[in-house]
Design an enzyme around this catalytic site. Sequence first.
Site, mmCIF file in Angstrom:
data_model
loop_
_atom_site.group_PDB
_atom_site.id
_atom_site.type_symbol
_atom_site.label_atom_id
_atom_site.label_comp_id
_atom_site.label_asym_id
_atom_site.label_seq_id
_atom_site.Cartn_x
_atom_site.Cartn_y
_atom_site.Cartn_z
ATOM 1 N N GLU A 1 0.894 -1.208 0.127
ATOM 2 C CA GLU A 1 0.072 0.195 -0.089
ATOM 3 C C GLU A 1 0.702 1.371 -0.113
ATOM 4 O OE1 GLU A 1 -3.500 0.427 -0.004
ATOM 5 O OE2 GLU A 1 -3.403 -1.502 -1.118
ATOM 6 N N SER B 1 -44.055 -36.438 23.338
ATOM 7 C CA SER B 1 -44.147 -37.002 25.032
ATOM 8 C C SER B 1 -43.189 -36.634 25.693
ATOM 9 C CB SER B 1 -43.764 -38.524 24.729
ATOM 10 O OG SER B 1 -44.897 -39.222 24.301
#
Length: 730
Positions: free
Chosen positions: A149, A415
């Site tokens: 950069e 159940s």
Amino acid sequence: MASRDKGRQRIEPGFSSNRRSDDDDMRADPEDRPVRSQKRRTSPRKSARSKRSRSGRGQRRGFFGLLRRLVYWSFVLCIWGGIAVAGTVIYFAAKMPQTTTWSIPDRPPNVKIVSVEGDLIANRGATGGEAIGLHQMSPYLPQAVVAIEDRRFYSHFGVDPIGFVRAMATNLVSGRLVQGGSTITQQLAKNLFLTPDRTLERKVQEVLLALWLEHKYSKDQILEMYLNRVYLGSGSYGVAAASRRYFNKSAHDVSLSEAAVIAGLLKAPSRLSPARDPKAAAERSQLVLAAMRDQGMIGDKELTFAMKQPATRAAAYWSGSEHYVADRVMEELPDLIGDVRADVVIDTTVDLGLQKLGEASIRDLIQKNGEKLNVSQGALVSVDGTGAVRALVGGYDYANSQFDRASEAKRQPGSTFKPFVYLSALEQGRTPESVRVDAPIRIGNWTPGNYNGKYFGKVTLAEALARSLNSVSAQLVMEVGPSTVVDTAHRLGIVSNLNANASLALGTSEVTLLELTDSFVPFANGGYKAPVHIIRRITTNEGKVLYEYKSPKQDQVISERNVGMMNAMLRQTVESGTATKAKFGWPAAGKTGTSQNFRDAWFIGYTSNLTTGVWFGNDDGKPTKKVTGGGLPALAWKEFMVAAHKGVPVAELPGSYRMNETVIDGNDALPDSVPAAEGVPSAQLNPGAPVPSVGLEDQTGSTRPTPPGDVGGNGQKGRKTTLFDLIMGN
């Protein structure tokens, strides 16, 4: 005198008269001039040379004159251009606030979520990662970013004229925008203070702010701020978030090749993301590695090794079941401390080791059996005796689906809801040895049936619960009243709305796995309500406590007697009932459940140490291939609990109730004269009211011989009651 003057003529001075007079005092002859005008005769050759010489001198004078004029006007234009630039800068600078008011804006707050041992679970917030110093990063990260950069970062003054000219030349040669001329300092200034608009005003302000940053902060401080704030794709701001997002590791542990991938993202975070295009990310990372080598940051061996690393695709989203925990925490956070305005650390109750165990058990069983049994999803929740969530797995794969099936999905529990029915019956005076007849019955238009249509005649409540017999559960609901069962379930921890009707016996009202699991905790801890919670403490980075969970006064919601009886019955589910596959050497109890057409399979089981619930099914509600609660859920539960109890001293379940042989007391005796196989008694809870259709429940066979088909007696002296009387409460 006057006449004499009259006779004279005025003589004007001149140079052209041929006449000369003594009185011509004002006339000058050619010989009297300073430069003589004398014509010379020249030969034609000399005349030609003279013309050529004069022409050459004219051409030279014309070229250098043009050059002088060009230099002159260039200088003039530069002066005026400088004045124009200075005026533009002054104009745009005047529109900015005074430098005395400039300050670095606060970084968006980060929420750091950690396990009970202090291990990182996840970072949340606008940035997705915490701010870290350069010394906490892998050294490859800042090197890679500087190399690709801003290679002159440590030598320029915030603006790099050489880099700018080089970038513009490259762009002109390429005919398109290939390189940018902004320095890291300029990019930081833009990210901190400005909008991304490409305007002259923004560029001028960017340069001014970059100069201010260089004056105010050191190079390392500027680089650190940049690395902690720059966007790196997939919702990740800063290298800490990107390291977790793409490689599931801290920024400190990032390798050279991984650092190159992260640095390469700066050019195009979305397009070059390894989650989207790993090949493009790898190609870009090789350019970064080459730049690092050119600048002497790495050697040839490091370059060669890093270049050989294969391109791997990152998950399209965060992976790992711990992110279900993080999402749950973020949902609860606003109610605890309001808006988050600064970095906070959240200590959870989750054991990251147990979390990974739960995730592995769900994933392994689905990978091995999913296609064969047509099951694609599973969930697991584990809660300790105080209600603290120790593990929460919301699905098979968080990367593919972030929907939390543990705490958000509501499904019919089947159940697994029956313990609330049986507890309600015990609280009205019944015991595990109380007897009911397992036979076909009809309640209004509803005829509940057992799994495979098998009936067992006279059975104790303990055996009926262990076998998960639907007809007995329906009888008990009618005896105690549906509203009583609803109250019992809510008292123990169910928070969802429940329909107070007869089908409640078979778990037709939808609940979440988390609340259902939490409501079983009182059976495990001796009868005390355990409010479910997942956040222990919230602090700032400086250690200031913003919230701390305080255990409420323990409410006993089940008496000691009934806790003992319920544990004695539910223990049979594991030892000889529908969940024998869950046995693992500890005293354990629980309840299985399967909803209509095998859409949902559940097992909620517990020891004195942990209560764990497991669910398997499909998101679209499609039936599985006969997956019951005693199958995959019981297997996943066992695998998790074996690992969770490793090294923990064995402890008995609360209560010391021991079941005797079948005892028929005065309140529960049934007549012996009505065979179970004979006519089906009918009853109606609410005449004319529709009752939901309910499927069959899971159960397994029993080694106990089928009881005789007679029905016992009970009731007023001298009168035998029928099953119809019992159902109607007569």
